[in-house]
Design a protein around this motif. Structure first.
Motif, PDB file in Angstrom:
ATOM      1  N   SER A   1       0.341  -1.084  -0.089  1.00 47.13           N
ATOM      2  CA  SER A   1       0.039  -0.363   0.014  1.00 47.13           C
ATOM      3  C   SER A   1       0.970   1.543   0.257  1.00 47.13           C
ATOM      4  O   SER A   1       2.194   1.070   0.391  1.00 47.13           O
ATOM      5  CB  SER A   1      -1.054   0.156   1.225  1.00 47.13           C
ATOM      6  OG  SER A   1      -0.155   0.115   2.603  1.00 47.13           O
ATOM      7  N   ASN A   2       0.267   2.359  -0.302  1.00 39.53           N
ATOM      8  CA  ASN A   2       0.725   3.162   0.065  1.00 39.53           C
ATOM      9  C   ASN A   2       1.221   3.873   0.747  1.00 39.53           C
ATOM     10  O   ASN A   2       0.584   3.914   1.954  1.00 39.53           O
ATOM     11  CB  ASN A   2       0.304   4.215  -1.289  1.00 39.53           C
ATOM     12  CG  ASN A   2       0.456   4.538  -2.770  1.00 39.53           C
ATOM     13  OD1 ASN A   2       0.645   3.943  -3.396  1.00 39.53           O
ATOM     14  ND2 ASN A   2      -1.380   5.090  -3.126  1.00 39.53           N
ATOM     15  N   GLY A   3       2.750   4.876   1.050  1.00 35.67           N
ATOM     16  CA  GLY A   3       2.948   4.922   2.386  1.00 35.67           C
ATOM     17  C   GLY A   3       3.479   3.836   3.067  1.00 35.67           C
ATOM     18  O   GLY A   3       3.418   3.933   4.620  1.00 35.67           O
ATOM     19  N   SER A   4       3.818   3.140   2.696  1.00 35.55           N
ATOM     20  CA  SER A   4       4.865   1.941   3.426  1.00 35.55           C
ATOM     21  C   SER A   4       5.718   2.140   4.242  1.00 35.55           C
ATOM     22  O   SER A   4       6.419   2.597   3.582  1.00 35.55           O
ATOM     23  CB  SER A   4       4.493   0.539   3.083  1.00 35.55           C
ATOM     24  OG  SER A   4       5.091   0.192   2.132  1.00 35.55           O
ATOM     25  N   ILE A   5       6.076   1.234   5.636  1.00 34.57           N
ATOM     26  CA  ILE A   5       7.459   1.565   6.005  1.00 34.57           C
ATOM     27  C   ILE A   5       8.253  -0.327   5.268  1.00 34.57           C
ATOM     28  O   ILE A   5       7.331  -0.914   6.249  1.00 34.57           O
ATOM     29  CB  ILE A   5       7.117   1.963   7.179  1.00 34.57           C
ATOM     30  CG1 ILE A   5       7.379   2.883   7.341  1.00 34.57           C
ATOM     31  CG2 ILE A   5       8.431   1.755   7.932  1.00 34.57           C
ATOM     32  CD1 ILE A   5       6.553   3.322   8.935  1.00 34.57           C
ATOM     33  N   THR A   6       9.458   0.631   5.335  1.00 37.52           N
ATOM     34  CA  THR A   6       9.913  -1.790   4.934  1.00 37.52           C
ATOM     35  C   THR A   6      11.172  -0.667   5.402  1.00 37.52           C
ATOM     36  O   THR A   6      11.592   0.170   5.741  1.00 37.52           O
ATOM     37  CB  THR A   6       9.885  -1.538   3.480  1.00 37.52           C
ATOM     38  OG1 THR A   6      10.827  -0.608   2.964  1.00 37.52           O
ATOM     39  CG2 THR A   6       8.499  -2.237   3.029  1.00 37.52           C
ATOM     40  N   PHE A   7      12.430  -2.038   6.244  1.00 40.39           N
ATOM     41  CA  PHE A   7      13.767  -2.423   6.810  1.00 40.39           C
ATOM     42  C   PHE A   7      13.658  -3.194   6.861  1.00 40.39           C
ATOM     43  O   PHE A   7      13.523  -3.947   6.974  1.00 40.39           O
ATOM     44  CB  PHE A   7      13.437  -1.035   7.615  1.00 40.39           C
ATOM     45  CG  PHE A   7      12.768  -1.872   9.217  1.00 40.39           C
ATOM     46  CD1 PHE A   7      13.271  -2.467  10.144  1.00 40.39           C
ATOM     47  CD2 PHE A   7      11.384  -1.355   9.513  1.00 40.39           C
ATOM     48  CE1 PHE A   7      12.894  -3.275  11.307  1.00 40.39           C
ATOM     49  CE2 PHE A   7      10.191  -1.862   9.991  1.00 40.39           C
ATOM     50  CZ  PHE A   7      11.071  -2.453  11.416  1.00 40.39           C
ATOM     51  N   TRP A   8      16.101  -3.318   7.042  1.00 38.01           N
ATOM     52  CA  TRP A   8      16.168  -4.171   7.599  1.00 38.01           C
ATOM     53  C   TRP A   8      16.412  -3.879   9.145  1.00 38.01           C
ATOM     54  O   TRP A   8      16.962  -2.822   9.341  1.00 38.01           O
ATOM     55  CB  TRP A   8      17.182  -4.744   5.748  1.00 38.01           C
ATOM     56  CG  TRP A   8      16.840  -5.014   4.803  1.00 38.01           C
ATOM     57  CD1 TRP A   8      16.821  -5.658   4.506  1.00 38.01           C
ATOM     58  CD2 TRP A   8      16.302  -4.202   4.483  1.00 38.01           C
ATOM     59  NE1 TRP A   8      16.216  -5.949   3.601  1.00 38.01           N
ATOM     60  CE2 TRP A   8      16.263  -4.872   3.032  1.00 38.01           C
ATOM     61  CE3 TRP A   8      16.120  -2.531   3.956  1.00 38.01           C
ATOM     62  CZ2 TRP A   8      15.979  -3.957   1.488  1.00 38.01           C
ATOM     63  CZ3 TRP A   8      15.249  -2.193   3.083  1.00 38.01           C
ATOM     64  CH2 TRP A   8      15.696  -3.085   1.133  1.00 38.01           C
ATOM     65  N   ALA A   9      16.669  -4.934   9.483  1.00 41.25           N
ATOM     66  CA  ALA A   9      17.519  -5.319  11.155  1.00 41.25           C
ATOM     67  C   ALA A   9      18.390  -6.491  11.115  1.00 41.25           C
ATOM     68  O   ALA A   9      18.475  -7.605   9.987  1.00 41.25           O
ATOM     69  CB  ALA A   9      16.568  -4.678  11.723  1.00 41.25           C
ATOM     70  N   LYS A  10      19.218  -6.166  12.309  1.00 41.99           N
ATOM     71  CA  LYS A  10      19.955  -7.128  12.776  1.00 41.99           C
ATOM     72  C   LYS A  10      18.805  -8.148  13.788  1.00 41.99           C
ATOM     73  O   LYS A  10      19.892  -9.317  13.084  1.00 41.99           O
ATOM     74  CB  LYS A  10      21.162  -6.179  13.682  1.00 41.99           C
ATOM     75  CG  LYS A  10      22.327  -7.914  14.105  1.00 41.99           C
ATOM     76  CD  LYS A  10      23.565  -6.979  15.144  1.00 41.99           C
ATOM     77  CE  LYS A  10      24.581  -8.444  15.262  1.00 41.99           C
ATOM     78  NZ  LYS A  10      25.540  -7.467  15.720  1.00 41.99           N
ATOM     79  N   SER A  11      18.615  -7.391  14.277  1.00 41.85           N
ATOM     80  CA  SER A  11      17.468  -8.947  15.108  1.00 41.85           C
ATOM     81  C   SER A  11      16.133  -7.739  15.671  1.00 41.85           C
ATOM     82  O   SER A  11      15.515  -7.124  15.491  1.00 41.85           O
ATOM     83  CB  SER A  11      17.947  -8.963  16.348  1.00 41.85           C
ATOM     84  OG  SER A  11      18.293  -8.069  17.241  1.00 41.85           O
ATOM     85  N   VAL A  12      15.012  -8.400  16.573  1.00 42.06           N
ATOM     86  CA  VAL A  12      13.632  -7.948  16.453  1.00 42.06           C
ATOM     87  C   VAL A  12      14.075  -8.373  17.951  1.00 42.06           C
ATOM     88  O   VAL A  12      14.463  -9.564  18.109  1.00 42.06           O
ATOM     89  CB  VAL A  12      12.695  -8.095  15.207  1.00 42.06           C
ATOM     90  CG1 VAL A  12      12.509  -7.789  14.800  1.00 42.06           C
ATOM     91  CG2 VAL A  12      12.643 -10.170  15.524  1.00 42.06           C
TER      92      VAL A  12
END
Length: 52
Positions: free
Chosen positions: A37-48
């Motif tokens: 969807s428009n306005g989405s947030i995506t990211f990569w991380a080392k861990s959660v």
């Protein structure tokens, strides 16, 4: 982290993917928007970490 044009509209749905087996240096998690969807947030991380 990427925030698409259109933010802060609600994301339709997010997923967390374990990408440790991809061999990316110091990255283990990818968070994306499965509805694209428009306005989405995506990211990569080392861990959660789960918070209560």
């Amino acid at each position: 982290m990427e925030i698409e044009k259109g933010f802060p509209w609600a994301t339709g749905g997010m997923f967390i993917e374990d990408i440790k087996s991809h061999g990316l240096e110091s990255l283990g998690i990818y968070v994306g928007d499965f509805e694209a969807s428009n306005g989405s947030i995506t990211f990569w991380a080392k861990s959660v970490e789960r918070l209560s």
